[in-house]
Design an enzyme around this catalytic site. Structure first.
Site, PDB file in Angstrom:
ATOM      1  N   ASP A   1       0.837  -1.206   0.000  1.00 17.52           N
ATOM      2  CA  ASP A   1       0.000   0.000   0.000  1.00 17.52           C
ATOM      3  C   ASP A   1       0.875   1.261   0.000  1.00 17.52           C
ATOM      4  O   ASP A   1       0.365   2.378  -0.117  1.00 17.52           O
ATOM      5  CB  ASP A   1      -1.012  -0.010   1.160  1.00 17.52           C
ATOM      6  CG  ASP A   1      -0.359  -0.046   2.524  1.00 17.52           C
ATOM      7  OD1 ASP A   1       0.880  -0.186   2.609  1.00 17.52           O
ATOM      8  OD2 ASP A   1      -1.097   0.058   3.531  1.00 17.52           O
ATOM      9  N   SER A   2       2.203   1.075   0.065  1.00 17.70           N
ATOM     10  CA  SER A   2       3.128   2.191  -0.163  1.00 17.70           C
ATOM     11  C   SER A   2       2.881   2.808  -1.539  1.00 17.70           C
ATOM     12  O   SER A   2       3.306   3.926  -1.807  1.00 17.70           O
ATOM     13  CB  SER A   2       4.583   1.715  -0.050  1.00 17.70           C
ATOM     14  OG  SER A   2       4.786   0.533  -0.806  1.00 17.70           O
TER      15      SER A   2
ATOM     16  N   ASP B   1      -1.146  -6.158  -0.418  1.00 22.77           N
ATOM     17  CA  ASP B   1      -1.498  -5.549   0.869  1.00 22.77           C
ATOM     18  C   ASP B   1      -2.995  -5.314   0.995  1.00 22.77           C
ATOM     19  O   ASP B   1      -3.641  -4.866   0.042  1.00 22.77           O
ATOM     20  CB  ASP B   1      -0.821  -4.174   0.987  1.00 22.77           C
ATOM     21  CG  ASP B   1       0.342  -4.169   1.952  1.00 22.77           C
ATOM     22  OD1 ASP B   1       0.459  -5.098   2.774  1.00 22.77           O
ATOM     23  OD2 ASP B   1       1.132  -3.212   1.875  1.00 22.77           O
TER      24      ASP B   1
ATOM     25  N   LYS C   1      -1.296  -9.453   2.687  1.00 22.31           N
ATOM     26  CA  LYS C   1      -0.567  -9.006   3.877  1.00 22.31           C
ATOM     27  C   LYS C   1      -1.458  -8.048   4.641  1.00 22.31           C
ATOM     28  O   LYS C   1      -2.150  -7.222   4.033  1.00 22.31           O
ATOM     29  CB  LYS C   1       0.747  -8.317   3.501  1.00 22.31           C
ATOM     30  CG  LYS C   1       1.506  -7.779   4.726  1.00 22.31           C
ATOM     31  CD  LYS C   1       2.937  -7.402   4.409  1.00 22.31           C
ATOM     32  CE  LYS C   1       3.122  -6.063   3.764  1.00 22.31           C
ATOM     33  NZ  LYS C   1       2.598  -4.907   4.524  1.00 22.31           N
TER      34      LYS C   1
ATOM     35  N   GLU D   1      -1.584  -5.647   8.517  1.00 20.03           N
ATOM     36  CA  GLU D   1      -0.800  -5.109   9.623  1.00 20.03           C
ATOM     37  C   GLU D   1      -1.439  -5.447  10.960  1.00 20.03           C
ATOM     38  O   GLU D   1      -2.669  -5.375  11.098  1.00 20.03           O
ATOM     39  CB  GLU D   1      -0.668  -3.586   9.471  1.00 20.03           C
ATOM     40  CG  GLU D   1       0.069  -3.185   8.198  1.00 20.03           C
ATOM     41  CD  GLU D   1       0.287  -1.686   8.064  1.00 20.03           C
ATOM     42  OE1 GLU D   1      -0.060  -0.919   8.996  1.00 20.03           O
ATOM     43  OE2 GLU D   1       0.805  -1.282   6.999  1.00 20.03           O
TER      44      GLU D   1
ATOM     45  N   GLU E   1       9.076  -4.454  10.670  1.00 20.38           N
ATOM     46  CA  GLU E   1       9.496  -3.136  10.154  1.00 20.38           C
ATOM     47  C   GLU E   1       9.997  -2.243  11.277  1.00 20.38           C
ATOM     48  O   GLU E   1       9.326  -2.068  12.297  1.00 20.38           O
ATOM     49  CB  GLU E   1       8.320  -2.455   9.409  1.00 20.38           C
ATOM     50  CG  GLU E   1       8.725  -1.069   8.886  1.00 20.38           C
ATOM     51  CD  GLU E   1       7.792  -0.474   7.842  1.00 20.38           C
ATOM     52  OE1 GLU E   1       6.868  -1.179   7.366  1.00 20.38           O
ATOM     53  OE2 GLU E   1       7.999   0.706   7.491  1.00 20.38           O
TER      54      GLU E   1
END
Ligand code: KIV
Length: 281
Positions: A49-50, A88, A118, A120, A186
């Site tokens: 999602d960057s 993501d 993925k 978080e 991270e």
């Protein structure tokens, strides 16, 4: 097996089996040509999602939507044959309930062809990860600095220093218990990344973590020097494509203004047929 020797893409279980072996190589990608460039070299490619920050100019990943992830996931899938694709889950698409997470994860997998998603979060996502993995959705977890939570974490700070190390270790154990096939660590202290890597049975993928992790990931635009708004300490720039690109554009602009471009070799005669077919050069 090395990424270059492989004929087909690994599956999440193959990535899990790489625990403790040759380090897992991964990068983010958002477009077909970039995916093609890294396909032979990576074990998995993350449509992160960057994308919101590096391609769309958003101030954080919070404004990224399901539609954006699906659009970029489909583009990346067209460029991959040897690397596994992970996509993501964007902010707001999975936190509410395991059912919401399944609905959106199955949409991502169905519409992009991703082998896994993925998301978080650590211990508080344990039930959701277990719900997804029990229903055919392989999950890569992401703990430590979780950029979707910058507003509650107080910014892009190192996570897991001092007393917080215990909670982060618990997070790693919780996502392992829940069935995640790997976990991104991270921006955590090196010593903690090494300790977590030794304690859990799934591969750790470091970004700002430790060379002792089971694998590494970087945002491709960071390592190629294409995204230059800021450079986290954990980024190593392997190229300066942003600078090179700007110099090329300046040279093009100068050529156009000086009527040096297009030259003879770029234009078409009204007489002779072209001898060379156009295509890959
Ligand atoms: O979105 C992303 O690019 C990521 C990586 C930095 C792990 O989550």
């Amino acid at each position: 097996m090395s990424a270059t020797a492989r004929k087909t893409a690994p599956m999440p279980d193959d990535i899990r089996a790489m625990k403790g072996g040759t380090p897992i190589v991964s990068l983010t990608a958002y477009t077909t040509p970039m995916a093609q460039m890294m396909d032979a070299h990576c074990d998995f490619v993350l449509v992160g999602d960057s994308v919101g920050m590096v391609l769309h100019g958003l101030p954080s990943t919070l404004g990224v939507t399901m539609d954006m992830m699906i659009l970029h996931g489909r583009a990346v899938a067209r460029g991959l044959a040897k690397s596994m694709m992970v996509v993501d889950m964007p902010f707001g698409s999975y936190e509410e309930s395991p059912e919401q997470a399944f609905r959106n994860a199955s949409r991502i997998m169905g519409e992009t062809g991703a082998a896994a998603v993925k998301l978080e979060g650590g211990a508080h996502m344990e039930d959701t990860i277990a719900f997804l993995t029990a229903r055919g959705v392989p999950v890569m977890a992401h703990i430590g600095l979780t950029p979707q939570s910058i507003n509650t974490l107080g910014g892009y700070k190192v996570q897991g220093r001092g007393d917080a190390a215990k909670q982060l270790t618990e997070d790693a154990k919780a996502v392992t218990r829940a069935g995640a096939f790997s976990v991104v660590l991270e921006k955590v202290p090196e010593v903690l990344a090494d300790a977590i890597t030794a304690k859990i049975t799934i591969p750790t993928i470091g970004i700002g973590a430790s060379v002792g992790c089971d694998g590494q990931i970087l945002v491709v635009d960071d390592m190629l020097g294409l995204f230059t708004a800021f450079k986290p300490k954990f980024v190593k720039r392997y190229a300066r494509l942003g600078d090179d690109g700007e110099a090329a554009i300046a040279a093009y602009a100068a050529d156009v203004r000086a009527r040096k471009f297009p030259a003879l070799e770029h234009v078409f005669s009204d007489k002779l047929p072209d001898t060379k077919p156009e295509g890959k050069q």
